[in-house]
Scaffold this motif. Structure first.
Motif, PDB file in Angstrom:
ATOM      1  N   MET A 266       0.765  -1.060   0.046  1.00 50.82           N
ATOM      2  CA  MET A 266       0.000  -0.046  -0.056  1.00 50.82           C
ATOM      3  C   MET A 266       0.988   1.261  -0.149  1.00 50.82           C
ATOM      4  SD  MET A 266      -3.353  -0.770   2.198  1.00 50.82           S
ATOM      5  CE  MET A 266      -2.546  -2.116   3.502  1.00 50.82           C
ATOM      6  N   CYS A 267       1.934   1.133   0.778  1.00 54.28           N
ATOM      7  CA  CYS A 267       3.027   2.128   0.670  1.00 54.28           C
ATOM      8  C   CYS A 267       3.456   2.548  -0.458  1.00 54.28           C
ATOM      9  CB  CYS A 267       4.039   2.134   1.683  1.00 54.28           C
ATOM     10  SG  CYS A 267       3.521   2.240   3.341  1.00 54.28           S
ATOM     11  N   LYS A 268       3.629   1.458  -1.315  1.00 53.91           N
ATOM     12  CA  LYS A 268       4.434   1.628  -2.678  1.00 53.91           C
ATOM     13  C   LYS A 268       3.330   2.392  -3.647  1.00 53.91           C
ATOM     14  CE  LYS A 268       7.806  -1.928  -1.872  1.00 53.91           C
ATOM     15  NZ  LYS A 268       8.235  -3.263  -2.182  1.00 53.91           N
ATOM     16  N   ILE A 269       2.116   1.764  -3.381  1.00 51.35           N
ATOM     17  CA  ILE A 269       1.230   2.346  -4.628  1.00 51.35           C
ATOM     18  C   ILE A 269       0.724   3.758  -4.212  1.00 51.35           C
ATOM     19  CG2 ILE A 269      -1.163   2.158  -5.217  1.00 51.35           C
ATOM     20  CD1 ILE A 269      -1.360  -0.617  -4.955  1.00 51.35           C
ATOM     21  N   THR A 270       0.887   4.091  -2.784  1.00 56.13           N
ATOM     22  CA  THR A 270       0.699   5.665  -2.644  1.00 56.13           C
ATOM     23  C   THR A 270       1.924   6.423  -3.179  1.00 56.13           C
ATOM     24  OG1 THR A 270       0.123   4.885  -0.497  1.00 56.13           O
ATOM     25  CG2 THR A 270       0.320   6.980  -0.582  1.00 56.13           C
ATOM     26  N   LEU A 271       3.251   5.845  -3.135  1.00 55.63           N
ATOM     27  CA  LEU A 271       4.400   6.460  -3.573  1.00 55.63           C
ATOM     28  C   LEU A 271       4.050   6.587  -5.017  1.00 55.63           C
ATOM     29  CD1 LEU A 271       7.347   7.470  -3.582  1.00 55.63           C
ATOM     30  CD2 LEU A 271       7.892   4.931  -3.290  1.00 55.63           C
ATOM     31  N   ALA A 272       3.736   5.687  -5.712  1.00 55.30           N
ATOM     32  CA  ALA A 272       3.616   5.726  -7.065  1.00 55.30           C
ATOM     33  C   ALA A 272       2.741   6.580  -7.722  1.00 55.30           C
ATOM     34  CB  ALA A 272       3.158   4.356  -7.979  1.00 55.30           C
ATOM     35  N   THR A 273       1.263   6.515  -6.740  1.00 50.95           N
ATOM     36  CA  THR A 273       0.295   7.612  -7.497  1.00 50.95           C
ATOM     37  C   THR A 273       0.660   9.090  -6.958  1.00 50.95           C
ATOM     38  OG1 THR A 273      -0.683   6.761  -5.472  1.00 50.95           O
ATOM     39  CG2 THR A 273      -1.433   5.950  -7.598  1.00 50.95           C
ATOM     40  N   GLY A 274       1.393   8.993  -5.953  1.00 51.98           N
ATOM     41  CA  GLY A 274       1.755  10.613  -5.553  1.00 51.98           C
ATOM     42  C   GLY A 274       2.929  11.159  -6.342  1.00 51.98           C
ATOM     43  N   THR A 275       3.691  10.171  -7.207  1.00 50.56           N
ATOM     44  CA  THR A 275       4.663  10.807  -7.917  1.00 50.56           C
ATOM     45  C   THR A 275       4.043  10.934  -9.245  1.00 50.56           C
ATOM     46  OG1 THR A 275       6.152   9.188  -6.860  1.00 50.56           O
ATOM     47  CG2 THR A 275       6.949  10.161  -8.843  1.00 50.56           C
ATOM     48  N   ILE A 276       2.844  10.029  -9.542  1.00 54.17           N
ATOM     49  CA  ILE A 276       2.053  10.313 -10.749  1.00 54.17           C
ATOM     50  C   ILE A 276       1.609  11.690 -10.533  1.00 54.17           C
ATOM     51  CG2 ILE A 276       0.287   9.777 -12.290  1.00 54.17           C
ATOM     52  CD1 ILE A 276       0.989   6.974 -11.775  1.00 54.17           C
ATOM     53  N   VAL A 277       0.818  12.029  -9.387  1.00 57.05           N
ATOM     54  CA  VAL A 277       0.148  13.460  -9.291  1.00 57.05           C
ATOM     55  C   VAL A 277       1.399  14.648  -9.254  1.00 57.05           C
ATOM     56  CG1 VAL A 277      -0.960  14.777  -7.496  1.00 57.05           C
ATOM     57  CG2 VAL A 277      -1.544  12.609  -7.902  1.00 57.05           C
ATOM     58  N   GLY A 278       2.600  14.124  -8.994  1.00 59.85           N
ATOM     59  CA  GLY A 278       3.536  14.965  -8.839  1.00 59.85           C
ATOM     60  C   GLY A 278       3.902  15.478 -10.610  1.00 59.85           C
ATOM     61  N   TYR A 279       4.098  14.442 -11.452  1.00 58.54           N
ATOM     62  CA  TYR A 279       4.100  14.665 -12.599  1.00 58.54           C
ATOM     63  C   TYR A 279       3.300  15.242 -13.222  1.00 58.54           C
ATOM     64  CZ  TYR A 279       3.872  13.173 -17.672  1.00 58.54           C
ATOM     65  OH  TYR A 279       3.823  13.219 -19.106  1.00 58.54           O
ATOM     66  N   ALA A 280       1.814  15.173 -13.059  1.00 61.96           N
ATOM     67  CA  ALA A 280       0.547  15.945 -13.368  1.00 61.96           C
ATOM     68  C   ALA A 280       0.847  17.434 -13.121  1.00 61.96           C
ATOM     69  CB  ALA A 280      -0.613  15.408 -13.132  1.00 61.96           C
ATOM     70  N   TYR A 281       1.290  17.856 -11.945  1.00 61.79           N
ATOM     71  CA  TYR A 281       1.440  19.011 -11.409  1.00 61.79           C
ATOM     72  C   TYR A 281       2.651  19.910 -12.169  1.00 61.79           C
ATOM     73  CZ  TYR A 281      -0.866  18.016  -6.778  1.00 61.79           C
ATOM     74  OH  TYR A 281      -1.652  17.566  -5.849  1.00 61.79           O
ATOM     75  N   SER A 282       3.802  19.066 -12.655  1.00 63.57           N
ATOM     76  CA  SER A 282       4.795  19.920 -13.243  1.00 63.57           C
ATOM     77  C   SER A 282       4.366  20.099 -14.632  1.00 63.57           C
ATOM     78  CB  SER A 282       6.009  19.162 -13.093  1.00 63.57           C
ATOM     79  OG  SER A 282       5.870  17.451 -12.983  1.00 63.57           O
ATOM     80  N   MET A 283       3.602  18.850 -15.285  1.00 62.45           N
ATOM     81  CA  MET A 283       3.230  18.949 -16.563  1.00 62.45           C
ATOM     82  C   MET A 283       2.123  20.472 -16.633  1.00 62.45           C
ATOM     83  SD  MET A 283       4.064  17.679 -19.224  1.00 62.45           S
ATOM     84  CE  MET A 283       5.499  16.824 -18.558  1.00 62.45           C
ATOM     85  N   GLU A 284       1.411  20.547 -15.785  1.00 60.72           N
ATOM     86  CA  GLU A 284       0.478  21.650 -15.868  1.00 60.72           C
ATOM     87  C   GLU A 284       1.029  22.940 -15.833  1.00 60.72           C
ATOM     88  OE1 GLU A 284      -3.972  21.220 -13.504  1.00 60.72           O
ATOM     89  OE2 GLU A 284      -2.119  21.570 -12.431  1.00 60.72           O
ATOM     90  N   PHE A 285       2.142  22.960 -14.866  1.00 59.86           N
ATOM     91  CA  PHE A 285       2.853  24.245 -14.643  1.00 59.86           C
ATOM     92  C   PHE A 285       3.772  24.555 -15.995  1.00 59.86           C
ATOM     93  CE2 PHE A 285       2.550  26.054 -10.746  1.00 59.86           C
ATOM     94  CZ  PHE A 285       3.321  27.369 -10.833  1.00 59.86           C
ATOM     95  N   PHE A 286       4.213  23.291 -16.554  1.00 59.59           N
ATOM     96  CA  PHE A 286       5.369  23.450 -17.621  1.00 59.59           C
ATOM     97  C   PHE A 286       4.359  23.938 -18.815  1.00 59.59           C
ATOM     98  CE2 PHE A 286       6.824  21.660 -21.661  1.00 59.59           C
ATOM     99  CZ  PHE A 286       8.026  22.623 -21.741  1.00 59.59           C
ATOM    100  N   ILE A 287       3.198  23.224 -19.174  1.00 59.95           N
ATOM    101  CA  ILE A 287       2.291  23.866 -20.386  1.00 59.95           C
ATOM    102  C   ILE A 287       1.815  24.977 -20.122  1.00 59.95           C
ATOM    103  CG2 ILE A 287       0.348  22.984 -21.838  1.00 59.95           C
ATOM    104  CD1 ILE A 287       2.954  21.194 -22.144  1.00 59.95           C
ATOM    105  N   ALA A 288       1.381  25.385 -19.042  1.00 61.33           N
ATOM    106  CA  ALA A 288       0.882  26.842 -18.788  1.00 61.33           C
ATOM    107  C   ALA A 288       1.951  27.586 -19.350  1.00 61.33           C
ATOM    108  CB  ALA A 288       0.535  26.948 -17.227  1.00 61.33           C
ATOM    109  N   TRP A 289       3.146  27.484 -18.955  1.00 61.67           N
ATOM    110  CA  TRP A 289       4.190  28.323 -19.527  1.00 61.67           C
ATOM    111  C   TRP A 289       4.334  28.099 -21.079  1.00 61.67           C
ATOM    112  CZ3 TRP A 289       8.918  26.912 -22.107  1.00 61.67           C
ATOM    113  CH2 TRP A 289       9.698  28.091 -21.948  1.00 61.67           C
ATOM    114  N   TYR A 290       4.430  26.992 -21.539  1.00 61.08           N
ATOM    115  CA  TYR A 290       4.861  26.547 -22.881  1.00 61.08           C
ATOM    116  C   TYR A 290       3.642  27.106 -23.658  1.00 61.08           C
ATOM    117  CZ  TYR A 290       5.514  23.460 -27.004  1.00 61.08           C
ATOM    118  OH  TYR A 290       5.573  23.077 -28.120  1.00 61.08           O
ATOM    119  N   GLY A 291       2.216  26.948 -23.350  1.00 60.96           N
ATOM    120  CA  GLY A 291       1.050  27.456 -23.937  1.00 60.96           C
ATOM    121  C   GLY A 291       1.156  28.840 -24.476  1.00 60.96           C
ATOM    122  N   ALA A 292       1.913  29.531 -23.460  1.00 57.99           N
ATOM    123  CA  ALA A 292       2.200  31.072 -23.679  1.00 57.99           C
ATOM    124  C   ALA A 292       0.731  31.971 -23.700  1.00 57.99           C
ATOM    125  CB  ALA A 292       3.020  31.347 -24.890  1.00 57.99           C
ATOM    126  N   ASN A 293       0.027  31.299 -22.817  1.00 58.62           N
ATOM    127  CA  ASN A 293      -1.308  31.904 -22.649  1.00 58.62           C
ATOM    128  C   ASN A 293      -1.030  32.885 -21.408  1.00 58.62           C
ATOM    129  OD1 ASN A 293      -3.953  32.808 -21.509  1.00 58.62           O
ATOM    130  ND2 ASN A 293      -5.030  31.327 -23.200  1.00 58.62           N
TER     131      ASN A 293
END
Lengths: 475, 425, 190
Positions: free
Chosen positions: A316-343
């Motif tokens: 259970m800890c490992k799944i929490t770690l994995a999904t937490g990291t995926i969520v981290g990926y999504a946060y960074s993707m949002e931030f990156f594309i918010a910048w990359y989208g140049a809107n």
């Protein structure tokens, strides 16, 4: 040592097969027997109600009364008693709705996805996790239903012919939500019930043997005359795997549709294509957090260490770690594309999240959701049950803040600077939300008192003595 | 049970058969690459040839990344049934080195003739519709910290470094275990997988952004990396099925592979069919529903021309919708279609073909005519796509076949190998 | 066991009213191998009673793949069609109303709801189908009269061969069960 039997034509390489010894973790500790499992789990229901149960139940009822009071006051007065005001017209109600729905998702995930992936360790925790799903959906449904204001018109949400003749707007994601959440609630109950069926039959027989005819009758009524016939098991298992098979896309679709509530809009910070899988990963993450929060105390008070082993906690800890990291990926993707989208508006929404008036909420979210699970890399942390429990609380807090950040920061700084505002919840909202933890606890306490907290039949099936092959290949 | 020498003459025969197949694959590769080179140097539309080559390299790199992901996932979840196929993934990922070599021409071209493939690499590239050049485009200026030749080169080298490094280390530990049977190699690979998965996830995301998405650099979608991931894994699973069937037919896998292995991998193909559809539908649906021009233009290019007429890409999109999702989904619902060799083979070939169409759909509409409309799907470019895919694919197959005889067929000392050999439902 | 002994002596005379024979097995493995023997002897109307689904027992009993999936598929198709039809009819036919500049009907926005209904109907069909195929709910079963049957919910395994099976023969069937390793072979009242 395990070895392989081969047909005469087997290739030479099989003669060389000599696996390194790395035993798999045992799923039921101390080589417990079938009847030990039955006695242990039924014993929880048959024994005298422990004093702590009553204390917890009384406290939970008291907490739940806050929700009841908040809702009565709302219905008697109007939706204005909540803190929503232009521009933040959606706030705690939908935050709490998404929070609770997300919690529920781990239950379905454990039952369905892990079942499909043949992760046998799920058997110890799936029953309680499914119960958690149902109770979480109950808590979640409170918010949208009461947010409609005149709740006696809540049936307008469904396509039932009414005196106004017009139909529901199927172009609205909120209408999709109605179908998604009601389907989710229904299928979760059915899935849970099908899983319970054989165990109810066990209880029926045990209460009958103990002379308690009334309880035997009640359990028997719901056991539908289950007798453990293998002809029945054959269809039952097929039905179960199909339910698991359809629950998997269901759980994904429910949170996807919840994410559509935001993502189909044009609001900066809401309209982004990664929302569906990002919400689903977040939901699973928060759900596992809640499973750990609930199961670790349960394991301690009922002495279930042989059934929820260290291996289960590790998983259970490992799944929490994995999904937490995926969520981290999504946060960074949002931030990156918010910048990359140049809107510029999209860019502002994200800068505002991290450094604006709600920065405190944003950094609580990042700390709890991205940094907290990273501790689970370490075995010493996973082995420390108390620490795991504390970290799981952080996950719950973090995921509540994630929804708060997404919803409130985007609305509070909308397109018209003159209407910008700062949202604070009213006391009624705080009471209502606080009380849902009581509602959830009351239901969960009733569950652990009256229903088997673990699926006995499934647990027996994963014990070593249940294997008719014993390492020999018969295929 | 003691290790015994394999039947020597039979082993030798298999080895030479593999070697001759490898030579054939290399010949196909050389022919395909040669034809593509001829097209690029002498053909009427050099831009089209180069873009088709980008399709080919993206396609095979995606599949190799998928294989790498499968190895990493196998280790991280301590999987059992896939142990018998894992060695083949370890061989196949050796192709990364050659994919890197084959990517170099694009990289060199980017430096020699900036803006030829990725328009943003040259500030003088004119924008369609007479809106100035890339250099005067405010949208480019804002992104120039990321979209510049130096970053592109450095990142691309980094991606290949990650992929080549991981695939070599994973194979090394796995092969080492064959000889000494030490469980430490299992833990080595498990740790590699824990580090490798986030690295691979990030590198494949940015590869998709740099190589494919930035062809239309105004467009953005947070889902893009996930879309690419879905295609990577799906392609890798389909190729794995083909490898399993090939090794079965050749006799290597007789007595090793059973129906349940095919069923399990078939279920994964099915699951990723649904996942691909989920991701692709979500991306399209959110953009369709919000209807914001800064996003919809990417799909509009693939649906209508400037005069409002439906173009060929609209139909390609429909083919992808039905062919990439509905056909495999309905077909793979059946148990028999997953386990009977003659039934599963056509569908994985079909999936591999349709992934190629999907990659084309994402890359080729960047080729435009004077009106800014995408060049049609049916054109000479399809020939160059075919030669590129055959050329790069031939080299990849050769790399796999070259690696194949150097190790045991299956990881004989893997702790899960017996579980895998006796895999049952 | 005295009851078992008496009934055994009367087997030949009471065969007409009997439901069948029940044999006890201590471990899943014993049951598994016994089931293979009963299957190979060609019996049709017989069953195993187990506290949990024993892995591989379906094959040992010679059961065919369950038909539940077909019922589920039918349910799913019905659900999807229901969703699409409902949204098309309410939005485009019965009361057309333009909202947000969107078309009156499009499979795009109709998809989420149709998808949910697909799953909902599949779930109903699966559970309904499973119960109907299994003949549940069932109020009474002759095996209930066997005093030890309740352990079949706990840790014991049984094989029941019914008297209505054409191959049933009180003495031969009993011999078969004995040979297969069955303990405490007892006749069940109808």
């Amino acid at each position: 040592m395990a070895h392989v039997e081969h047909a005469a034509s087997a290739p030479a390489i099989l003669q060389e097969v000599k696996p390194a010894v790395l035993p798999r973790a045992v799923l039921v500790g101390h080589g417990r027997s079938f009847s030990w499992i039955t006695d242990k789990i039924c014993g929880i229901i048959e024994g005298k109600t422990p004093a702590w149960w009553w204390w917890c139940f009384i406290v939970a009822c008291f907490v739940a009364s806050f929700t009841v009071a908040g809702l009565v006051y709302l219905v008697a007065t109007g939706v204005g008693v909540w803190g929503h005001a232009n521009p933040v017209n959606w706030a705690w109600d939908i935050v709490n709705f998404v929070f609770w729905i997300g919690i529920g998702h781990a239950g379905t995930l454990i039952s369905a996805i892990l079942c499909l992936l043949r992760q046998k360790w799920r058997t110890s925790i799936n029953r309680a996790a499914e119960a958690m799903t149902i109770f979480a959906v109950v808590c979640a449904a409170i918010f949208p239903v009461f947010h409609v204001g005149r709740i006696w018109y809540a049936w307008y949400l469904f396509p039932i012919p009414n005196s106004n003749i017009i139909w529901q707007n199927f172009r609205s994601p909120l209408e999709w939500d109605v179908f998604a959440v009601s389907t989710y609630g229904t299928v979760s109950v059915l899935f849970w019930y099908v899983g319970l069926l054989p165990d109810l039959a066990v209880l029926r027989d045990r209460f009958y043997a103990a002379g308690n005819k009334f309880r035997s009758f009640l359990y028997g009524l719901f056991a539908l005359g289950w007798r453990g016939s293998n002809r029945h098991w054959s269809n039952y298992e097929m039905a179960y795997i199909i339910l698991a098979g359809i629950s998997t896309p269901l759980v994904l679709s429910v949170h996807t549709i919840v994410s559509f509530d935001f993502a189909v809009s044009l609001l900066p910070g809401w309209h982004t294509t990664i929302f569906p899988p990002y919400f689903v990963a977040g939901a699973i993450f928060s759900g596992f957090g809640m499973v750990l929060t609930l199961m670790l105390p349960l394991r301690a008070v009922y002495g279930l260490e042989d059934l929820i082993t260290q291996y289960h906690i590790d998983c259970m800890c490992k799944i929490t770690l994995a999904t937490g990291t995926i969520v981290g990926y999504a946060y960074s993707m949002e931030f990156f594309i918010a910048w990359y989208g140049a809107n510029p508006y999209e860019g502002f929404a994200f800068i505002n999240r991290a450094f604006g008036h709600y920065a405190w909420a944003y950094w609580i979210m990042i700390t709890c959701n991205v940094i907290t699970p990273q501790f689970f890399w370490f075995k010493s942390v996973r082995n420390n049950t108390a620490l795991v429990w504390v970290l799981s609380i952080f996950v719950n807090v973090g995921m509540w803040f994630e929804r708060f950040v997404i919803i409130v920061t985007s609305l509070a700084r909308d397109f018209l600077p003159s209407s910008w505002g700062y949202y604070s919840p009213s006391i009624v909202e705080i009471f209502t939300f606080f009380g849902t933890f009581g509602v959830f606890s009351v239901l969960f306490l009733l569950f652990i008192r009256f229903l088997p907290v673990m699926p006995m039949a499934e647990l027996k099936a994963v014990t070593p003595q249940a294997d008719v092959h014993g390492g020999h290949d018969h295929h | 049970m003691s290790a015994q020498a394999a039947n020597a003459p039979a082993a030798l025969a298999t080895e030479s058969a593999t070697a001759s197949t490898a030579t054939k694959a290399l010949l196909v590769g050389a022919a395909g690459l040669g034809l593509t080179a001829v097209g690029a140097l002498l053909g009427p539309d050099k831009h089209g040839v180069v873009m088709s080559y980008l399709v080919g390299i993206t396609y095979w790199t995606a599949i190799a990344i998928g294989m790498l992901l499968l190895i990493l996932i196998h280790h991280i979840v301590d999987a059992s049934w896939s142990a018998v196929i894992r060695r083949q993934w370890e061989h196949a990922t050796q192709a990364f080195t050659w994919l890197f070599v084959l990517f170099l021409p694009l990289l060199i071209l980017a430096w020699v003739k900036p803006g030829f493939i990725w328009p943003w690499m040259n500030e003088a590239t004119p924008l369609h519709g007479g809106h100035g050049t890339v250099g005067t485009d405010v949208l480019y200026q804002k992104k120039s910290g990321f979209l510049n030749l130096g970053m592109f080169t450095g990142m691309t080298l980094g991606f290949f470094a990650i992929w080549i490094g991981l695939s070599h280390l994973l194979k090394k530990a796995s092969v080492a275990q064959d000889s000494d049977g030490d469980t430490k190699w299992t833990f080595t690979n498990r740790k590699l997988a824990a580090i490798g998965l986030p690295l691979t996830a990030l590198s494949l995301t940015f590869a998709a952004i740099y190589w494919v998405k930035s062809l239309e650099y105004h467009w953005f979608s947070t889902m893009y990396g996930v879309w690419f991931f879905a295609n990577c894994v799906r392609g890798a699973l389909s190729i794995s099925v083909l490898i399993m069937l090939w090794l079965w037919t050749r006799g290597d896998y007789k007595g090793i592979l059973n129906t349940n292995h095919l069923h399990s991998i078939g279920q994964l193909v099915f699951a990723f069919t649904v996942f691909w559809a989920y991701v692709t539908f979500s991306q399209y649906f959110l953009i369709w529903n919000a209807n914001v021009p800064e996003e919809t233009f990417w799909y509009n290019l693939r649906e209508v021309n400037h005069d409002g007429h439906t173009n060929q890409w609209w139909y390609v999109g429909l083919v992808i919708l039905f062919g990439h999702f509905f056909v495999p989904f309905l077909y793979l619902l059946s148990y028999r279609h997953k386990v009977i060799h003659s039934k599963v083979k056509p569908i994985v070939l079909w999936i591999l073909a349709i992934i190629l169409v999907d990659v084309c759909y994402n890359i080729l509409p960047a080729l435009k005519d004077g009106h800014g409309d995408s060049l049609p799907f049916f054109s000479l470019n399809l020939l160059w796509v075919a030669t590129s895919v055959a050329g790069i694919g031939g080299v990849c197959a050769w790399a796999y076949l070259r690696s194949f005889p150097t190790t045991k067929l299956i990881p004989i000392r893997d702790p899960r190998i017996v579980e895998s050999l006796t895999h049952h439902e | 066991m005295s009851t078992a002994a008496t009934t055994t002596t009367n087997l030949a005379t009471m065969a007409a009213q009997t439901h069948g024979l029940i044999a006890t097995f201590e471990t899943p493995r014993d049951l598994y191998h016994a089931a293979e023997q009963v299957r190979d002897a060609g019996y049709r109307n017989w069953d195993c009673i187990t506290p949990f689904p024993v892995h591989g027992l379906d094959k040992a009993m010679g059961l065919r793949r369950s038909i539940v999936p077909r019922i589920s598929l039918a349910g799913g198709i019905t659900g999807f069609i229901t969703g699409m039809t409902m949204i098309w009819w309410t939005g485009q036919v019965d009361y057309p109303l333009t909202v947000g500049g969107k078309p009156l009907f499009s499979p795009m926005f109709a998809f989420p709801v149709s998808y949910e209904l697909t799953i909902l109907f599949t779930a109903f069909a699966t559970i309904g189908g499973m119960l109907i195929v299994n003949g549940l709910p069932k109020h009474y079963d002759p095996v209930l009269k066997y005093e030890h049957i309740r352990r079949g919910m706990d840790d014991t395994f049984f094989i029941v061969i019914e008297a209505r099976d054409p191959r049933f023969h009180a003495a031969n069937t009993k011999a078969l069960l004995e040979k297969a390793g069955g303990k405490a072979i007892t006749e069940l009242e109808a």
